[in-house]
Write an enzyme that holds these catalytic residues in place. Structure first.
Site, PDB file in Angstrom:
ATOM      1  CG  ASN A 163      37.572  81.257 -38.107  1.00 22.49           C
ATOM      2  OD1 ASN A 163      39.102  81.443 -38.645  1.00 22.49           O
ATOM      3  ND2 ASN A 163      37.136  79.938 -37.851  1.00 22.49           N
ATOM      4  CG  ASP A 189      32.376  78.224 -31.629  1.00 21.91           C
ATOM      5  OD1 ASP A 189      33.365  77.041 -31.848  1.00 21.91           O
ATOM      6  OD2 ASP A 189      33.228  79.394 -31.635  1.00 21.91           O
ATOM      7  CE  LYS A 192      36.789  73.886 -26.179  1.00 22.86           C
ATOM      8  NZ  LYS A 192      36.744  73.832 -27.600  1.00 22.86           N
ATOM      9  CG  PHE A 224      46.122  77.102 -30.076  1.00 19.95           C
ATOM     10  CD1 PHE A 224      46.504  75.514 -30.458  1.00 19.95           C
ATOM     11  CD2 PHE A 224      46.562  78.494 -30.550  1.00 19.95           C
ATOM     12  CE1 PHE A 224      47.886  75.263 -30.724  1.00 19.95           C
ATOM     13  CE2 PHE A 224      47.822  78.157 -31.128  1.00 19.95           C
ATOM     14  CZ  PHE A 224      48.819  77.078 -31.434  1.00 19.95           C
ATOM     15  CE  LYS A 277      24.255  83.516 -56.631  1.00 22.86           C
ATOM     16  NZ  LYS A 277      24.181  84.896 -57.629  1.00 22.86           N
ATOM     17  CE  LYS A 279      37.822  79.227 -25.157  1.00 25.40           C
ATOM     18  NZ  LYS A 279      38.287  79.925 -26.162  1.00 25.40           N
TER      19      LYS A 279
HETATM   20  N1  CTP Z   1      37.532  73.954 -31.039  1.00 27.08           N
HETATM   21  C1  CTP Z   1      36.959  72.978 -31.241  1.00 27.08           C
HETATM   22  N2  CTP Z   1      35.928  72.389 -31.748  1.00 27.08           N
HETATM   23  C2  CTP Z   1      34.904  73.650 -31.786  1.00 27.08           C
HETATM   24  C3  CTP Z   1      35.258  74.881 -31.359  1.00 27.08           C
HETATM   25  C4  CTP Z   1      36.760  74.722 -31.361  1.00 27.08           C
HETATM   26  O1  CTP Z   1      38.048  71.437 -31.117  1.00 27.08           O
HETATM   27  N3  CTP Z   1      33.752  73.250 -32.542  1.00 27.08           N
HETATM   28  C5  CTP Z   1      38.842  73.700 -30.581  1.00 27.08           C
HETATM   29  C6  CTP Z   1      39.957  74.844 -30.605  1.00 27.08           C
HETATM   30  O2  CTP Z   1      40.239  74.090 -32.064  1.00 27.08           O
HETATM   31  C7  CTP Z   1      40.635  74.974 -30.270  1.00 27.08           C
HETATM   32  C8  CTP Z   1      40.105  74.894 -28.657  1.00 27.08           C
HETATM   33  O3  CTP Z   1      39.287  74.238 -29.147  1.00 27.08           O
HETATM   34  O4  CTP Z   1      41.545  74.343 -29.582  1.00 27.08           O
HETATM   35  C9  CTP Z   1      39.523  76.666 -28.489  1.00 27.08           C
HETATM   36  O5  CTP Z   1      38.650  76.999 -29.749  1.00 27.08           O
HETATM   37  P1  CTP Z   1      38.588  78.278 -30.078  1.00 27.08           P
HETATM   38  O6  CTP Z   1      37.690  78.538 -31.218  1.00 27.08           O
HETATM   39  O7  CTP Z   1      39.504  79.270 -28.853  1.00 27.08           O
HETATM   40  O8  CTP Z   1      37.071  77.784 -28.322  1.00 27.08           O
HETATM   41  P2  CTP Z   1      36.114  77.873 -28.369  1.00 27.08           P
HETATM   42  O9  CTP Z   1      35.661  76.797 -27.579  1.00 27.08           O
HETATM   43  O10 CTP Z   1      35.098  78.408 -29.398  1.00 27.08           O
HETATM   44  O11 CTP Z   1      35.028  79.188 -27.970  1.00 27.08           O
HETATM   45  P3  CTP Z   1      34.175  80.567 -27.509  1.00 27.08           P
HETATM   46  O12 CTP Z   1      34.643  80.524 -29.257  1.00 27.08           O
HETATM   47  O13 CTP Z   1      33.182  80.400 -27.082  1.00 27.08           O
HETATM   48  O14 CTP Z   1      36.039  81.335 -27.402  1.00 27.08           O
END
Ligand code: CTP
Length: 410
Positions: free
Chosen positions: A207, A276, A339, A321, A286, A335
Site C-alpha cells: 500500500n 489485510d 480491537k 491507527f 516468477k 476499530k
Molecule cells: N492492523 C493490524 N493488523 C492488521 C491490520 C491492521 O494490526 N492485519 C492495525 C493497524 O496497524 C492499525 C489498525 O489495525 O493500527 C487499523 O488499521 P486499518 O488498516 O485502518 O484498519 P483495518 O482493521 O485493516 O480495517 P479496514 O482496512 O477494513 O479499514
C-alpha cells in the site's frame, strides 16, 4: 532551536571542517550560533568560514575582550541555551575533565550552567585508550551528554570507532537534549510503514504508506527519553537516531516481532498500514504471463492489533491507527472498540494535508472512555509530539492510580 543561543565549540581535529556544516544547519534552524574555536581548530578551518555561515562573531582568544563592560567567557557561558563541542578532541576532553580553564572554550564550559553536548572525534586507538575513556566517563558523570562517534574509515587511515557523528545527527541529538524527558524510563514499541505480501520472487501486494508518521513517533519518543523499538515495514527513511529498528517485510513477520516483545512494553503504537490480505500461495518461481486473465486468491492476514489484547502486558497502553476515506468517525470508533485499544488515531487519508506521505497530518484521537481530541494540521513530528504527550499523560495516570491502590491496600 529557533531563537536559542547555541555556543558552538570547535577543537583541533580534521573533523573540524564538518563543524561548518553543523553551524550552517543550526543557523538554518533559526538558532543564534556563536562560535568559539581553540587555537588547534584554527589550523584546520578559519574563523571567517564560521562567521560567514552564522553571521555572528567568532571567538578564538580568551584575552580578546571586545567590550570593557563585559567579561567574554562569562557572557558567552550565560547566554548559551546549549553548548556543543564538535569535534571534541582527546586533548580537549582531557582538559575539560580536569576542570581546566586555560583557553576560552574550557573557560566557557566551566562557567556555563547550560546543557553541554560533546561530539568526540579521533583515531580509533585514542578513542579506546583507558585514560581517554576515564576522562569521558568523568564528564558524563557531571551530566555532559556525549554524541558518540560512528564507526567507519578515519582520516588517519584506520577504520573503526572515532568518526564524528554526522552534523544532521548532532542536531537531532541536541534536539533530544533540549526536549523535556516526559517518557523517561518508558519502553515504547512502534510499528511503521506498509507490509509487503509476496506473490512471487519479484512481485508483491502493498500500500501507499511511507512510514513517516511511525518514524516521527519513534524519533519523538526517543527525544522524550523513552527506550524505543521501531518495527518497520519496507520504507525509504533513514533509521532515527537512538532507536532500535527491526526491519520486517510481511504482516506475519511484523506480528511475530510485535507479539514477542509486547508484554515488556509500557506503550505500543500501531502506526503501520498492515496489509489485510496476502496471496494464498507464494510462487517460488516468477509467474510467467499467458493468454487470458489471471486471478490471485487472497487470504486474510492476522490482525496484530487484535492479537495484542492477549499478548500485551497488564499495563501496556495500546494505540491503534485508522486510515479511512469515508464514514471515518464511525469506523474509527468501531476499530477502537473491536480491537480493544486504549486510544485510536484517525486519519482521513483523502483530506488535504493528512494521511500517507511526508509532510503534515491532521488527526482525531478517540479514547476508550468515549472522549476525543482533534489535533490540528501540522508537520508529522509535531503531531507525534502531541500524541506522545497524550500517551505519557495516560501512563502517568495509570501510575498514579496504581500508587493510590497500593496505598489503599496497606
Ligand atoms: N492492523 C493490524 N493488523 C492488521 C491490520 C491492521 O494490526 N492485519 C492495525 C493497524 O496497524 C492499525 C489498525 O489495525 O493500527 C487499523 O488499521 P486499518 O488498516 O485502518 O484498519 P483495518 O482493521 O485493516 O480495517 P479496514 O482496512 O477494513 O479499514
Amino acid at each position: 532551536m529557533k531563537d536559542m543561543t547555541i555556543v558552538l565549540g570547535i577543537t583541533g581535529g580534521i573533523a573540524a571542517y564538518k563543524a561548518a556544516m553543523l553551524a550552517s544547519l543550526l543557523t538554518k534552524r533559526g538558532a543564534k550560533v556563536i562560535t568559539v574555536m581553540t587555537k588547534g581548530a584554527t589550523a584546520f578551518i578559519t574563523p571567517l568560514t564560521l562567521q560567514s555561515l552564522t553571521h555572528q562573531p567568532v571567538y578564538t582568544d580568551i584575552f580578546d575582550e571586545r567590550d570593557p563592560s563585559r567579561i567574554t567567557h562569562i557572557d558567552l557561558a550565560d547566554s548559551a541555551d546549549l553548548v556543543v563541542v564538535a569535534p571534541a578532541t582527546a586533548d580537549f576532553i582531557a582538559r575539560a575533565a580536569q576542570g581546566m580553564a586555560d583557553d576560552l572554550l574550557t573557560a566557557v564550559l566551566l562557567a556555563t550552567t547550560a546543557p553541554v553536548v560533546l561530539a568526540p572525534a579521533m583515531n580509533v586507538h585514542m578513542y579506546a585508550h583507558p585514560i581517554f575513556l576515564q576522562n569521558l566517563e568523568r564528564l558524563r558523570d557531571v551530566g555532559y551528554y556525549v554524541a558518540e562517534p560512528g564507526v567507519g574509515p578515519l582520516a588517519c587511515g584506520y577504520t573503526g570507532k572515532g568518526r564524528l557523528m554526522e552534523p544532521d545527527e548532532i542536531v537531532e541529538f541536541m534536539d533530544m537534549v533540549l526536549t523535556p524527558k516526559r517518557m523517561s524510563g518508558k519502553r515504547v514499541l512502534i510499528t511503521a510503514g506498509p507490509t509487503r505480501e509476496r506473490i512471487d520472487p519479484v512481485r508483491y501486494l502493498s500500500n501507499d504508506s511511507t512510514g513517516t508518521m511511525g518514524y516521527a513517533l519513534a524519533q519523538m519518543a526517543w527525544r522524550m527519553g523513552a527506550s524505543v523499538t521501531l518495527v518497520s515495514g519496507p520504507v525509504a527513511i533513514k533509521p532515527p537516531l537512538g532507536v532500535d529498528v527491526v526491519n520486517v517485510e510481511s504482516a506475519a513477520e511484523m506480528r511475530e516481532i510485535v507479539l514477542a516483545r509486547a508484554s515488556e512494553q509500557d506503550a505500543i503504537i500501531m502506526a503501520a498500514a498492515v496489509a489485510d490480505y496476502r496471496p494464498g500461495t507464494v510462487s517460488e518461481r516468477k509467474l510467467k504471463k499467458d493468454d487470458g486473465t489471471r486471478s490471485i486468491e487472497l487470504v486474510k492476514t492476522p490482525d496484530i492489533l487484535m492479537d495484542l489484547r492477549e499478548a500485551k502486558g497488564r499495563h501496556t497502553f495500546v494505540t491503534g491507527f485508522a486510515a479511512e476515506t469515508h464514514d471515518a468517525e464511525f469506523y474509527a470508533k468501531k476499530k477502537l472498540l473491536e480491537k480493544g485499544a486504549d486510544m485510536l488515531v484517525l486519519n482521513n487519508v483523502l483530506e488535504p494535508g493528512a494521511g500517507f506521505g511526508p509532510g503534515t497530518n491532521k488527526v482525531t484521537v478517540f479514547f476508550a472512555d468515549d472522549t476525543s481530541v482533534d489535533v490540528e494540521k501540522q508537520p508529522k513530528l509535531d503531531v507525534a509530539k502531541e500524541l506522545l504527550a497524550m500517551i505519557s499523560e495516560r501512563l502517568q495516570g495509570q501510575k498514579d492510580l496504581a500508587n493510590d491502590q497500593s496505598v489503599d491496600s496497606v
